[in-house]
Design a protein around this motif. Sequence first.
Motif, mmCIF file in Angstrom:
data_model
loop_
_atom_site.group_PDB
_atom_site.id
_atom_site.type_symbol
_atom_site.label_atom_id
_atom_site.label_comp_id
_atom_site.label_asym_id
_atom_site.label_seq_id
_atom_site.Cartn_x
_atom_site.Cartn_y
_atom_site.Cartn_z
ATOM 1 N N PHE A 139 0.863 -1.175 0.000
ATOM 2 C CA PHE A 139 0.000 0.000 0.000
ATOM 3 C C PHE A 139 0.899 1.224 0.000
ATOM 4 O O PHE A 139 1.851 1.303 0.790
ATOM 5 C CB PHE A 139 -0.919 -0.001 1.227
ATOM 6 N N SER A 140 0.612 2.188 -0.877
ATOM 7 C CA SER A 140 1.431 3.395 -0.988
ATOM 8 C C SER A 140 1.572 4.090 0.361
ATOM 9 O O SER A 140 0.616 4.204 1.114
ATOM 10 C CB SER A 140 0.814 4.360 -1.997
ATOM 11 N N GLY A 141 2.805 4.513 0.638
ATOM 12 C CA GLY A 141 3.088 5.214 1.880
ATOM 13 C C GLY A 141 3.253 4.301 3.076
ATOM 14 O O GLY A 141 3.362 4.783 4.202
ATOM 15 N N THR A 142 3.254 2.986 2.830
ATOM 16 C CA THR A 142 3.384 2.020 3.926
ATOM 17 C C THR A 142 4.386 0.938 3.548
ATOM 18 O O THR A 142 4.922 0.925 2.445
ATOM 19 C CB THR A 142 2.036 1.318 4.232
ATOM 20 N N ARG A 143 4.568 0.011 4.464
ATOM 21 C CA ARG A 143 5.329 -1.208 4.192
ATOM 22 C C ARG A 143 4.399 -2.417 4.310
ATOM 23 O O ARG A 143 4.850 -3.530 4.567
ATOM 24 C CB ARG A 143 6.509 -1.312 5.159
ATOM 25 N N PRO A 181 2.217 -5.173 2.751
ATOM 26 C CA PRO A 181 2.017 -5.840 1.468
ATOM 27 C C PRO A 181 0.534 -5.900 1.085
ATOM 28 O O PRO A 181 -0.325 -6.158 1.934
ATOM 29 C CB PRO A 181 2.553 -7.259 1.706
ATOM 30 N N ILE A 182 0.261 -5.682 -0.189
ATOM 31 C CA ILE A 182 -1.094 -5.800 -0.714
ATOM 32 C C ILE A 182 -1.652 -7.195 -0.403
ATOM 33 O O ILE A 182 -2.810 -7.349 -0.015
ATOM 34 C CB ILE A 182 -1.096 -5.553 -2.242
ATOM 35 N N GLU A 183 -0.807 -8.172 -0.550
ATOM 36 C CA GLU A 183 -1.185 -9.565 -0.311
ATOM 37 C C GLU A 183 -1.789 -9.768 1.083
ATOM 38 O O GLU A 183 -2.673 -10.605 1.274
ATOM 39 C CB GLU A 183 0.049 -10.449 -0.492
ATOM 40 N N SER A 184 -1.331 -8.979 2.049
ATOM 41 C CA SER A 184 -1.818 -9.161 3.421
ATOM 42 C C SER A 184 -3.315 -8.881 3.531
ATOM 43 O O SER A 184 -4.010 -9.524 4.320
ATOM 44 C CB SER A 184 -1.028 -8.309 4.408
ATOM 45 N N LEU A 185 -3.831 -7.925 2.747
ATOM 46 C CA LEU A 185 -5.275 -7.659 2.775
ATOM 47 C C LEU A 185 -6.043 -8.889 2.310
ATOM 48 O O LEU A 185 -6.987 -9.332 2.972
ATOM 49 C CB LEU A 185 -5.635 -6.453 1.910
ATOM 50 N N PHE A 186 -5.620 -9.466 1.202
ATOM 51 C CA PHE A 186 -6.320 -10.641 0.678
ATOM 52 C C PHE A 186 -6.165 -11.846 1.603
ATOM 53 O O PHE A 186 -7.112 -12.615 1.776
ATOM 54 C CB PHE A 186 -5.836 -10.955 -0.744
ATOM 55 N N ASP A 187 -4.999 -11.986 2.219
ATOM 56 C CA ASP A 187 -4.804 -13.079 3.190
ATOM 57 C C ASP A 187 -5.760 -12.927 4.369
ATOM 58 O O ASP A 187 -6.362 -13.906 4.817
ATOM 59 C CB ASP A 187 -3.361 -13.103 3.698
ATOM 60 N N HIS A 188 -5.895 -11.710 4.875
ATOM 61 C CA HIS A 188 -6.801 -11.462 5.996
ATOM 62 C C HIS A 188 -8.252 -11.749 5.614
ATOM 63 O O HIS A 188 -8.977 -12.413 6.358
ATOM 64 C CB HIS A 188 -6.661 -10.021 6.494
ATOM 65 N N LEU A 189 -8.660 -11.233 4.462
ATOM 66 C CA LEU A 189 -10.047 -11.450 4.038
ATOM 67 C C LEU A 189 -10.324 -12.933 3.816
ATOM 68 O O LEU A 189 -11.382 -13.435 4.190
ATOM 69 C CB LEU A 189 -10.347 -10.643 2.775
ATOM 70 N N GLU A 190 -9.367 -13.630 3.220
ATOM 71 C CA GLU A 190 -9.514 -15.072 2.993
ATOM 72 C C GLU A 190 -9.655 -15.828 4.313
ATOM 73 O O GLU A 190 -10.386 -16.820 4.406
ATOM 74 C CB GLU A 190 -8.308 -15.596 2.220
ATOM 75 N N GLY A 221 -11.160 -14.742 6.838
ATOM 76 C CA GLY A 221 -12.404 -14.371 7.500
ATOM 77 C C GLY A 221 -12.297 -13.129 8.375
ATOM 78 O O GLY A 221 -13.215 -12.816 9.126
ATOM 79 N N VAL A 222 -11.176 -12.428 8.257
ATOM 80 C CA VAL A 222 -10.978 -11.200 9.028
ATOM 81 C C VAL A 222 -11.708 -10.068 8.305
ATOM 82 O O VAL A 222 -11.609 -9.936 7.091
ATOM 83 C CB VAL A 222 -9.469 -10.884 9.151
ATOM 84 N N SER A 223 -12.439 -9.258 9.038
ATOM 85 C CA SER A 223 -13.182 -8.160 8.420
ATOM 86 C C SER A 223 -12.221 -7.061 7.962
ATOM 87 O O SER A 223 -11.081 -6.967 8.442
ATOM 88 C CB SER A 223 -14.194 -7.571 9.398
ATOM 89 N N LEU A 224 -12.703 -6.223 7.061
ATOM 90 C CA LEU A 224 -11.899 -5.093 6.593
ATOM 91 C C LEU A 224 -11.531 -4.179 7.764
ATOM 92 O O LEU A 224 -10.391 -3.730 7.870
ATOM 93 C CB LEU A 224 -12.656 -4.315 5.517
ATOM 94 N N PHE A 246 -3.403 -2.825 10.685
ATOM 95 C CA PHE A 246 -2.468 -2.067 9.851
ATOM 96 C C PHE A 246 -2.937 -0.618 9.735
ATOM 97 O O PHE A 246 -3.456 -0.194 8.699
ATOM 98 C CB PHE A 246 -2.357 -2.709 8.461
ATOM 99 N N PRO A 247 -2.753 0.168 10.785
ATOM 100 C CA PRO A 247 -3.288 1.526 10.821
ATOM 101 C C PRO A 247 -2.674 2.486 9.798
ATOM 102 O O PRO A 247 -3.234 3.552 9.550
ATOM 103 C CB PRO A 247 -3.003 1.995 12.250
ATOM 104 N N THR A 248 -1.564 2.106 9.169
ATOM 105 C CA THR A 248 -0.987 2.977 8.145
ATOM 106 C C THR A 248 -1.725 2.881 6.815
ATOM 107 O O THR A 248 -1.526 3.719 5.931
ATOM 108 C CB THR A 248 0.507 2.660 7.913
#
Length: 79
Positions: A20-24, A26-35, A37-40, A47-49
């Motif tokens: 994600f721009s301005g952070t460290r 990984p984009i992949e972490s969002l999809f891993d979390h959603l997969e 069952g973790v909510s957005l 990942f507050p950044t």
Amino acid sequence: MDIKQIVTIDSDILGGQPVFSGTRVPIESLFDHLEAGVSLDEFLDDFPTVSKEQAIALLEVASKITSSKNIAELYEAAA
């Protein structure tokens, strides 16, 4: 939102892994979390950044890419 405001790929940040721009974060972490069952909202708490706008915009681009039926629309979705 412009894709450059959502995703950065830089060899100096996590070896060039898309983040994600301005952070460290990984984009992949969002999809891993959603997969898993973790909510957005829980992901954003972890990942507050990452802004909610970035996460939603990324999901919108991913949706366009996965539902596109032609290559021109694919490129347009990522622009």
